[in-house]
Design an enzyme around this catalytic site. Structure first.
Site, PDB file in Angstrom:
ATOM      1  N   GLY A 110      39.752  17.319  -5.881  1.00  0.00           N
ATOM      2  CA  GLY A 110      38.347  16.998  -6.131  1.00  0.00           C
ATOM      3  C   GLY A 110      37.884  17.670  -7.404  1.00  0.00           C
ATOM      4  O   GLY A 110      38.548  18.587  -7.923  1.00  0.00           O
ATOM      5  N   GLN A 121      31.722  21.425 -12.981  1.00  0.00           N
ATOM      6  CA  GLN A 121      32.921  22.224 -13.271  1.00  0.00           C
ATOM      7  C   GLN A 121      33.482  21.953 -14.665  1.00  0.00           C
ATOM      8  O   GLN A 121      34.261  22.751 -15.179  1.00  0.00           O
ATOM      9  CB  GLN A 121      34.011  21.939 -12.230  1.00  0.00           C
ATOM     10  CG  GLN A 121      33.649  22.428 -10.841  1.00  0.00           C
ATOM     11  CD  GLN A 121      34.720  22.079  -9.843  1.00  0.00           C
ATOM     12  OE1 GLN A 121      34.717  20.992  -9.299  1.00  0.00           O
ATOM     13  NE2 GLN A 121      35.645  22.992  -9.613  1.00  0.00           N
ATOM     14  N   CYS A 151      39.391  26.198  -4.998  1.00  0.00           N
ATOM     15  CA  CYS A 151      38.469  25.630  -5.993  1.00  0.00           C
ATOM     16  C   CYS A 151      39.087  25.794  -7.367  1.00  0.00           C
ATOM     17  O   CYS A 151      39.578  26.884  -7.698  1.00  0.00           O
ATOM     18  CB  CYS A 151      37.124  26.356  -5.928  1.00  0.00           C
ATOM     19  SG  CYS A 151      35.895  25.701  -7.076  1.00  0.00           S
ATOM     20  N   LEU A 152      39.061  24.737  -8.172  1.00  0.00           N
ATOM     21  CA  LEU A 152      39.639  24.826  -9.517  1.00  0.00           C
ATOM     22  C   LEU A 152      38.835  25.786 -10.396  1.00  0.00           C
ATOM     23  O   LEU A 152      39.349  26.276 -11.399  1.00  0.00           O
ATOM     24  CB  LEU A 152      39.700  23.435 -10.153  1.00  0.00           C
ATOM     25  CG  LEU A 152      40.578  22.417  -9.392  1.00  0.00           C
ATOM     26  CD1 LEU A 152      40.483  21.043 -10.039  1.00  0.00           C
ATOM     27  CD2 LEU A 152      42.022  22.886  -9.315  1.00  0.00           C
ATOM     28  N   HIS A 186      32.284  20.163  -0.204  1.00  0.00           N
ATOM     29  CA  HIS A 186      32.565  21.174  -1.237  1.00  0.00           C
ATOM     30  C   HIS A 186      32.076  20.670  -2.610  1.00  0.00           C
ATOM     31  O   HIS A 186      31.455  21.423  -3.367  1.00  0.00           O
ATOM     32  CB  HIS A 186      34.086  21.434  -1.240  1.00  0.00           C
ATOM     33  CG  HIS A 186      34.598  22.344  -2.294  1.00  0.00           C
ATOM     34  ND1 HIS A 186      35.171  23.575  -2.021  1.00  0.00           N
ATOM     35  CD2 HIS A 186      34.654  22.221  -3.647  1.00  0.00           C
ATOM     36  CE1 HIS A 186      35.549  24.143  -3.146  1.00  0.00           C
ATOM     37  NE2 HIS A 186      35.243  23.341  -4.158  1.00  0.00           N
ATOM     38  N   GLU A 187      32.353  19.381  -2.894  1.00  0.00           N
ATOM     39  CA  GLU A 187      31.981  18.845  -4.221  1.00  0.00           C
ATOM     40  C   GLU A 187      30.461  18.644  -4.337  1.00  0.00           C
ATOM     41  O   GLU A 187      29.882  18.905  -5.400  1.00  0.00           O
ATOM     42  CB  GLU A 187      32.711  17.517  -4.486  1.00  0.00           C
ATOM     43  CG  GLU A 187      34.236  17.602  -4.460  1.00  0.00           C
ATOM     44  CD  GLU A 187      34.813  18.690  -5.333  1.00  0.00           C
ATOM     45  OE1 GLU A 187      34.179  19.064  -6.337  1.00  0.00           O
ATOM     46  OE2 GLU A 187      35.901  19.196  -4.986  1.00  0.00           O
ATOM     47  N   HIS A 195      28.902  21.778  -5.273  1.00  0.00           N
ATOM     48  CA  HIS A 195      28.975  22.076  -6.725  1.00  0.00           C
ATOM     49  C   HIS A 195      27.760  21.491  -7.453  1.00  0.00           C
ATOM     50  O   HIS A 195      27.198  22.117  -8.350  1.00  0.00           O
ATOM     51  CB  HIS A 195      30.236  21.477  -7.344  1.00  0.00           C
ATOM     52  CG  HIS A 195      31.460  22.341  -7.250  1.00  0.00           C
ATOM     53  ND1 HIS A 195      31.528  23.613  -7.776  1.00  0.00           N
ATOM     54  CD2 HIS A 195      32.675  22.105  -6.701  1.00  0.00           C
ATOM     55  CE1 HIS A 195      32.737  24.116  -7.558  1.00  0.00           C
ATOM     56  NE2 HIS A 195      33.455  23.228  -6.903  1.00  0.00           N
TER      57      HIS A 195
HETATM   58  O1  K1U Z   1      36.230  21.452  -6.357  1.00  0.00           O
HETATM   59  C1  K1U Z   1      37.315  21.835  -6.721  1.00  0.00           C
HETATM   60  O2  K1U Z   1      37.413  22.793  -7.452  1.00  0.00           O
HETATM   61  C2  K1U Z   1      38.579  21.126  -6.276  1.00  0.00           C
HETATM   62  C3  K1U Z   1      39.169  21.698  -5.012  1.00  0.00           C
HETATM   63  C4  K1U Z   1      38.739  20.805  -3.872  1.00  0.00           C
HETATM   64  C5  K1U Z   1      38.893  21.351  -2.492  1.00  0.00           C
HETATM   65  C6  K1U Z   1      40.082  21.843  -2.018  1.00  0.00           C
HETATM   66  C7  K1U Z   1      40.190  22.317  -0.723  1.00  0.00           C
HETATM   67  C8  K1U Z   1      39.090  22.282   0.109  1.00  0.00           C
HETATM   68  C9  K1U Z   1      37.893  21.812  -0.374  1.00  0.00           C
HETATM   69  C10 K1U Z   1      37.793  21.327  -1.665  1.00  0.00           C
HETATM   70  C11 K1U Z   1      40.680  21.703  -5.185  1.00  0.00           C
HETATM   71  O3  K1U Z   1      41.280  20.695  -5.380  1.00  0.00           O
HETATM   72  S1  K1U Z   1      41.503  23.212  -5.050  1.00  0.00           S
HETATM   73  C12 K1U Z   1      43.220  22.770  -5.225  1.00  0.00           C
HETATM   74  C13 K1U Z   1      43.785  22.111  -4.012  1.00  0.00           C
HETATM   75  O4  K1U Z   1      43.226  22.204  -2.933  1.00  0.00           O
HETATM   76  C14 K1U Z   1      45.047  21.337  -4.115  1.00  0.00           C
HETATM   77  C15 K1U Z   1      45.768  21.267  -5.279  1.00  0.00           C
HETATM   78  C16 K1U Z   1      46.928  20.531  -5.331  1.00  0.00           C
HETATM   79  C17 K1U Z   1      47.385  19.847  -4.237  1.00  0.00           C
HETATM   80  C18 K1U Z   1      46.687  19.918  -3.058  1.00  0.00           C
HETATM   81  C19 K1U Z   1      45.512  20.665  -2.993  1.00  0.00           C
HETATM   82 ZN    ZN Z   2      35.343  23.637  -6.231  1.00  0.00          ZN
END
Ligand code: K1U
Ligand code: ZN
Length: 174
Positions: free
Chosen positions: A46, A51, A94-95, A136-137, A140
């Site tokens: 996401g 972000q 979260c990225l 979560h998004e 943000h």
């Molecule tokens: O919002 C963001 O920063 C993205 C976030 C989204 C998210 C992940 C987990 C729970 C709620 C919301 C991410 O993508 S973090 C990275 C991640 O979860 C992932 C990365 C690669 C493969 C699978 C998962």
């Molecule tokens: Zn996030």
């Protein structure tokens, strides 16, 4: 298409509220494509416009597994119109808070209303990981990070560690 920079705390854009989109035009569709490219490259499931430093109410998501075909979703002006009383706990990442994960409790299911990339009004009933990720998004877009759902002790521990990591990375880049 272009890779966009992902902002980390304490960037003020992560604490700010994003503004609704009035017209879904080619400029918005280009931003969506750039956000999807940035999300896939990170990699993540996401990404919200805040972000990447843009205060517009746009979210992109793809929760497809690696052995499944891509299933990109773009949500413009997403709103939660119903949330279940039942809750679910998921270890969120979260990225914008790289390498840190923590359990967050949220409604297990939500219904959202949004505009798609053609500007058409749509509704989505999200369950499981999609529900967690959508919430979560949308957080943000309100200037809320997943660490804001944690105790002050846990939140400050993660933010302090992140700040130290960034200092080390900046020093080793010299
Ligand atoms: O919002 C963001 O920063 C993205 C976030 C989204 C998210 C992940 C987990 C729970 C709620 C919301 C991410 O993508 S973090 C990275 C991640 O979860 C992932 C990365 C690669 C493969 C699978 C998962
Ligand atoms: Zn996030």
């Amino acid at each position: 298409m272009a890779l966009l920079p992902i902002f980390l705390p304490p960037a003020p854009v992560l604490k700010a509220k994003a503004k609704p989109i009035e017209v879904v035009d080619d400029e918005i569709r280009r931003l969506i494509d750039d956000m999807l490219e940035t999300m896939y490259a990170a990699p993540g499931i996401g990404l919200a416009a805040n972000q990447v430093g843009v205060l517009k109410r746009i979210v992109v998501l793809d929760i497809a597994k690696t052995d499944e075909p891509p299933a990109p979703l773009a949500l413009i002006n997403p709103e939660i119109i119903w949330a279940s009383d039942e809750t679910a706990i998921y270890s969120e990442g979260c990225l914008s808070v790289p390498d840190h994960y923590a359990d967050v409790e949220r409604p297990a299911e939500v219904k959202i209303r949004y505009l798609d990339r053609e500007g058409h009004r749509r509704e989505l009933h999200a369950t499981g990981l999609l529900s967690t990720c959508v919430q979560h998004e949308i957080d943000h877009l309100e200037g809320v990070l997943f660490v804001d759902h944690l105790s002050a002790l846990k939140r400050n521990m993660i933010l302090r560690k992140l700040s130290k990591q960034r200092k080390h990375q900046a020093e080793s880049a010299l």
